[in-house]
Scaffold this motif. Structure first.
Motif: not given
Length: 584
Positions: A130-145
């Motif tokens: 749950e935490k890993a997904i929340g940190q990696a994916i910013v929005s439904p169309t954007e992934m975090a750097d």
């Protein structure tokens, strides 16, 4: 139970209110499609779950709960090798957060084992995923750097190349000839490449590749030769970026696939808890209680309130059926609450079978009817060319086809809409036939013949809805054992009809009708006297109870005082004995 009967009882409105408390669309479907318990134990189990959830809601408050949908399908697709999108992974993270929040909420307070424990224990939180997904994916169309070191490095390089291109193009737009050849001193992107807007007539002045033309044709969007190689580098890096994003999504999808089958079990449990939370919220809103479920076909509702009438105006009633009598004939004036009484009895028994706590005293008893058959309301139909009477007879014919032992029949204004004599005779015959089939019956009527029938027939009970003649308002109170009067003459007189007309109307009554009306008036007077006597007896009982409580308190006080004095005397004697011993 047929949907039209449920609608007649307005159970659909109860479902609609409960559905407002549901969070997940799939849970809403479960609530609306839920089937009633078909045995007393099944109903007890349903009610126990709702009662347990209501108790938790009171103690722990409302849990944090997010809307999620179709996640079992999403995880099953991951199990088949599918790659989930960023939006789906965020939804998965919300679902796992629901698991975590609900299990945490369950343990906020200490309590004994509950019948709904299995639902909570079926959910397996995955805080790391749950935490890993929340940190990696910013929005439904954007992934975090920071989703991976590789992605961070690629995007850093892209930003570096973009900055160098902008520097070169900025120099071009700010040059001396820029104002002449460029439409605007701006840098834009076409087909993923940085371009500048060149006036069509100066195309030869700027070397490079044309990527777009304005609608008027006066502007060309040109990629200058100086940045072609850098733009190509960016496209290459973008492809690497997309490949890395796909790799990360595939990795998360593989982790999602590993959750099965525990995830499906937890997801189903979460939906069931969503349904129970909605039922519990409705119970708190209605101040509903857990009734006793009887094994036989009899019910006793104490201080029952119709759940769709405002709590500020609803009048509680006591009504029972199936113990000492199997048929109740309810009489009284129009708008006196007869129909509400029918609906209250039928609706509360239905609610209990579907697992809803009922707005009545906790000593109330309900039962499981195999079916509740209803004929309530004006059945007139222009489309089917049915009069009110014909509509009622059509309903009663259908009721005969389903009535039998274990069924409850509710009929409003039985025999109305036709000749009074024939209607009354037909009403008596209908009740007799339904009783022979073993059905429990509640019916409302204005006919005196049915009042007499109830007085003379064992197992049939009269009841009446009271009416205040002084205010011309119903009290909505139900009196069992006494038939009610329609009070047409008194109401008409209060509303201003000529006394002479009313007197003439009385003369048209037969001697038997007049005698029966007199008997009913005497019964009304006796009922009032009985109520006054009961009120006085209740007052005296309360006074005696208070006096007894005070006497018991005084007795206990004297006993405590005597024990204290005795203990003091014993202590004094011990000290005196010790003194004598020391002197000796």
């Amino acid at each position: 139970m047929q949907p039209k009967y449920l609608t007649s009882l307005e159970f659909d409105k109860i479902l609609s209110r409960a559905a407002q408390g549901v969070v997940c669309p799939e849970a809403r479907g479960l609530l609306l499609e839920e089937q009633p318990g078909d045995t007393p134990q099944a109903v007890r189990d349903k009610l126990a779950e709702t009662d347990a959830m209501t108790a938790l809601l009171i103690k722990n408050g409302t849990p944090r709960f997010d809307r999620v949908e179709n996640m079992k399908h999403v995880v099953n697709r991951a199990c088949k090798g599918g790659v989930l999108s960023m939006a789906e992974l965020l939804e998965l993270a919300r679902t796992l957060r629901n698991f975590r929040e609900l299990t945490t909420w369950y343990h906020i307070t200490e309590h004994d084992a509950l019948c709904i424990d299995d639902h909570f224990y079926a959910m397996t939180p995955q805080p790391a995923l749950e935490k890993a997904i929340g940190q990696a994916i910013v929005s439904p169309t954007e992934m975090a750097d920071t989703a991976s070191d590789t992605l961070y490095d690629i995007r850093r390089k892209i930003r570096g190349v973009e900055n160098s291109i902008r520097d070169k193009l900025d120099a071009l737009t700010k040059s001396q000839q820029a104002g002449k050849v460029l439409q605007d001193a701006v840098v834009s992107i076409r087909n993923g490449r940085f371009v500048v807007p060149v006036k069509a007539e100066y195309r030869g002045e700027v070397g490079g590749v044309i990527h777009d033309v304005s609608s008027s044709g006066s502007t060309l969007f040109v990629e200058p030769t100086a940045v072609v190689e850098a733009n190509a580098k960016i496209l290459q890096l973008r492809n690497q970026e997309q490949a890395e994003v796909e790799r990360i999504l595939a990795a998360f999808s593989a982790q999602a696939a590993e959750l099965e089958p525990m995830f499906s079990l937890g997801y189903d449990a979460m939906l069931q808890l969503d349904v129970l939370l909605a039922k519990a919220k409705l119970a708190l809103e209605q101040k509903a209680m857990l009734p006793v479920v009887r094994e036989d076909c009899a019910f006793h509702l104490v201080r029952a309130r119709h759940p769709l009438i405002s709590p500020d105006t609803v009048v509680p009633i006591d009504v029972e059926l199936g113990k000492s009598y199997d048929t109740m004939i309810i009489t009284g004036p129009n708008t006196g609450g007869k129909t509400v009484t029918l609906k209250t009895a039928g609706l509360l028994c239905t609610m209990a079978c579907y697992g809803y706590l009922i707005p009545a005293h906790e000593t109330s008893e309900v039962c499981v009817f195999s079916d509740i058959l209803v004929d309530i309301g004006d059945e007139q139909s222009i489309e089917q060319s049915l009069s009110t009477f014909s509509g009622h007879i059509k309903n009663i014919t259908e009721i005969f086809g389903a009535a039998g032992p274990g069924t409850l029949v509710l009929m409003d204004e039985l025999g109305a809409g036709t000749d009074p004599a024939e209607g009354a005779a037909l009403a008596v015959a209908v009740i007799e036939a339904l009783r022979e089939r073993g059905a429990k019956i509640m019916a409302t009527t204005h006919y005196s013949e049915l009042k007499v029938f109830a007085l003379e027939t064992p197992g049939v009970q009269n009841a009446s809805c009271e009416f205040d003649i002084d205010t011309l308002r119903p009290t909505y109170k139900l009196s069992v054992g006494v038939p009610g009067k329609s009070n047409a003459f008194l109401i008409s007189e209060k509303l201003g009809l000529s006394p002479a007309v009313i007197e003439r109307a009385k003369q048209h009554l037969s001697a038997e009708d007049q005698k029966f009306d007199t008997v009913l008036s005497q019964l009304e007077d006796l009922k009032l006297q009985l109520k006054e006597g009961q009120a006085e007896a209740e007052r005296l009982r309360a006074t005696a109870q208070d006096a007894l409580s005070q006497a018991r308190e005084e007795r206990d006080k004297l006993i405590r005082q005597g024990q204290a004095e005795l203990e003091a005397a014993r202590e004094k004697a011990r000290r005196m004995a010790a003194d004598v011993e020391r002197q000796a």
